[in-house]
Design a protein around this motif. Structure first.
Motif, PDB file in Angstrom:
ATOM      1  N   GLU A   1       0.827  -1.204   0.000  1.00  0.00           N
ATOM      2  CA  GLU A   1       0.000   0.000   0.000  1.00  0.00           C
ATOM      3  C   GLU A   1       0.864   1.257   0.000  1.00  0.00           C
ATOM      4  O   GLU A   1       0.522   2.246  -0.643  1.00  0.00           O
ATOM      5  CB  GLU A   1      -0.968  -0.018   1.179  1.00  0.00           C
ATOM      6  CG  GLU A   1      -2.001  -1.139   1.092  1.00  0.00           C
ATOM      7  CD  GLU A   1      -2.611  -1.311  -0.285  1.00  0.00           C
ATOM      8  OE1 GLU A   1      -3.112  -0.323  -0.864  1.00  0.00           O
ATOM      9  OE2 GLU A   1      -2.588  -2.446  -0.813  1.00  0.00           O
ATOM     10  N   LYS A   2       1.992   1.222   0.709  1.00  0.00           N
ATOM     11  CA  LYS A   2       2.928   2.356   0.669  1.00  0.00           C
ATOM     12  C   LYS A   2       3.537   2.480  -0.728  1.00  0.00           C
ATOM     13  O   LYS A   2       3.732   3.584  -1.242  1.00  0.00           O
ATOM     14  CB  LYS A   2       4.018   2.182   1.721  1.00  0.00           C
ATOM     15  CG  LYS A   2       3.514   2.382   3.131  1.00  0.00           C
ATOM     16  CD  LYS A   2       4.597   2.123   4.139  1.00  0.00           C
ATOM     17  CE  LYS A   2       4.021   2.200   5.551  1.00  0.00           C
ATOM     18  NZ  LYS A   2       5.004   1.781   6.556  1.00  0.00           N
TER      19      LYS A   2
ATOM     20  N   ALA B   1       0.990   4.043  -2.856  1.00  0.00           N
ATOM     21  CA  ALA B   1       0.898   5.479  -2.587  1.00  0.00           C
ATOM     22  C   ALA B   1       2.036   6.227  -3.289  1.00  0.00           C
ATOM     23  O   ALA B   1       1.825   7.317  -3.836  1.00  0.00           O
ATOM     24  CB  ALA B   1       0.927   5.724  -1.080  1.00  0.00           C
TER      25      ALA B   1
ATOM     26  N   GLY C   1       1.169   6.559  -6.756  1.00  0.00           N
ATOM     27  CA  GLY C   1       0.157   7.608  -6.886  1.00  0.00           C
ATOM     28  C   GLY C   1       0.781   8.996  -6.906  1.00  0.00           C
ATOM     29  O   GLY C   1       0.362   9.865  -7.679  1.00  0.00           O
ATOM     30  N   VAL C   2       1.789   9.210  -6.080  1.00  0.00           N
ATOM     31  CA  VAL C   2       2.495  10.497  -6.063  1.00  0.00           C
ATOM     32  C   VAL C   2       3.206  10.720  -7.397  1.00  0.00           C
ATOM     33  O   VAL C   2       3.171  11.829  -7.952  1.00  0.00           O
ATOM     34  CB  VAL C   2       3.493  10.560  -4.880  1.00  0.00           C
ATOM     35  CG1 VAL C   2       4.418  11.754  -4.995  1.00  0.00           C
ATOM     36  CG2 VAL C   2       2.741  10.577  -3.555  1.00  0.00           C
TER      37      VAL C   2
ATOM     38  N   TYR D   1       2.183  -3.851  -8.467  1.00  0.00           N
ATOM     39  CA  TYR D   1       1.087  -3.423  -7.597  1.00  0.00           C
ATOM     40  C   TYR D   1      -0.242  -3.970  -8.126  1.00  0.00           C
ATOM     41  O   TYR D   1      -1.067  -4.459  -7.357  1.00  0.00           O
ATOM     42  CB  TYR D   1       1.061  -1.898  -7.505  1.00  0.00           C
ATOM     43  CG  TYR D   1       0.020  -1.362  -6.561  1.00  0.00           C
ATOM     44  CD1 TYR D   1       0.220  -1.418  -5.188  1.00  0.00           C
ATOM     45  CD2 TYR D   1      -1.153  -0.795  -7.029  1.00  0.00           C
ATOM     46  CE1 TYR D   1      -0.729  -0.921  -4.304  1.00  0.00           C
ATOM     47  CE2 TYR D   1      -2.107  -0.298  -6.157  1.00  0.00           C
ATOM     48  CZ  TYR D   1      -1.888  -0.365  -4.803  1.00  0.00           C
ATOM     49  OH  TYR D   1      -2.841   0.116  -3.944  1.00  0.00           O
TER      50      TYR D   1
END
Length: 164
Positions: free
Chosen positions: A9-10, A13, A16-17, A61
Motif C-alpha cells: 500500500e505504501k 501510494a 500515486g504520487v 502493484y
C-alpha cells in the motif's frame, strides 16, 4: 493489515504520487506551450519518465491486487481451486518465461546506456536516459521477485516454519 500488504500500500501510494507529478508536469507543459509559447524540454521529459515509472513499476502493484489484465472468458466461471491452478500454471508457463525473455533481450541495451551514462537525445533534455531505460529490466525483476516470494510464502514448508 499484514506487513507485506502494508508495504504494497505504501508502494501504491508512492506510485500515486509519481502519477500526480506526471499530471502536474503535463498540465504545466500544456499551459506553458499554449499560453506562453514556451517549451521546457526537461519538464516534458520528466512527465514521460513519471508516466513510464508509474506504468512499469505499477505492474507489480496491479498483480498484488489481482487487477492485472486477464482474458477471463472462461476464468470467471471457474471455482477458486481451478482459478488458483490456472493462475499458478499461467504464471509459471507464461509470465515468468516472458519476464525472463524481457530481461535477456533488454539487459545489454540497458548496460550500454549505463556505461555511456546516456542522456537525452534532445538539446537541453535531462541527462537521465540510462535511468529511464533501466525500467526495462526493473519491471520484470520486480514481477519475478514478487511472484517468487508469494509462491515461497504459500508453500506448506514456509507455512509450517511461520507457526513455530
Amino acid at each position: 493489515m499484514s506487513e507485506r500488504s502494508g508495504f504494497m500500500e505504501k508502494y501504491g501510494a508512492l506510485l500515486g504520487v509519481i502519477t500526480l507529478l506526471m499530471v502536474l508536469l503535463s498540465f504545466f507543459t500544456v499551459v506553458s506551450r499554449n499560453l506562453f509559447n514556451v517549451v521546457f524540454i526537461p519538464v516534458q521529459e520528466l512527465a514521460v519518465y513519471c508516466h513510464a515509472t508509474a506504468l512499469m513499476l505499477g505492474m507489480v502493484y496491479a498483480w498484488h491486487h489481482d487487477k492485472h489484465v486477464r482474458v477471463d472468458v472462461f476464468y470467471q466461471g471457474y471455482t477458486d481451486t481451478t482459478k488458483n491452478r490456472v493462475n499458478f500454471w499461467g504464471t509459471m508457463l507464461l509470465m515468468l518465461p516472458m519476464m525472463g525473455f524481457i530481461i535477456w533481450s533488454c539487459f545489454e541495451y540497458v548496460i550500454n546506456a549505463w556505461l555511456r551514462l546516456e542522456g537525452s537525445g534532445e538539446t537541453g533534455g535531462l541527462p537521465l536516459m540510462f535511468l529511464f531505460k533501466s525500467l526495462l529490466v526493473l519491471m520484470p525483476l520486480t514481477l519475478i521477485a514478487y511472484v517468487l516470494t508469494q509462491w515461497l510464502r504459500s508453500t506448506p514448508k514456509a507455512n509450517q516454519s511461520e507457526g513455530k
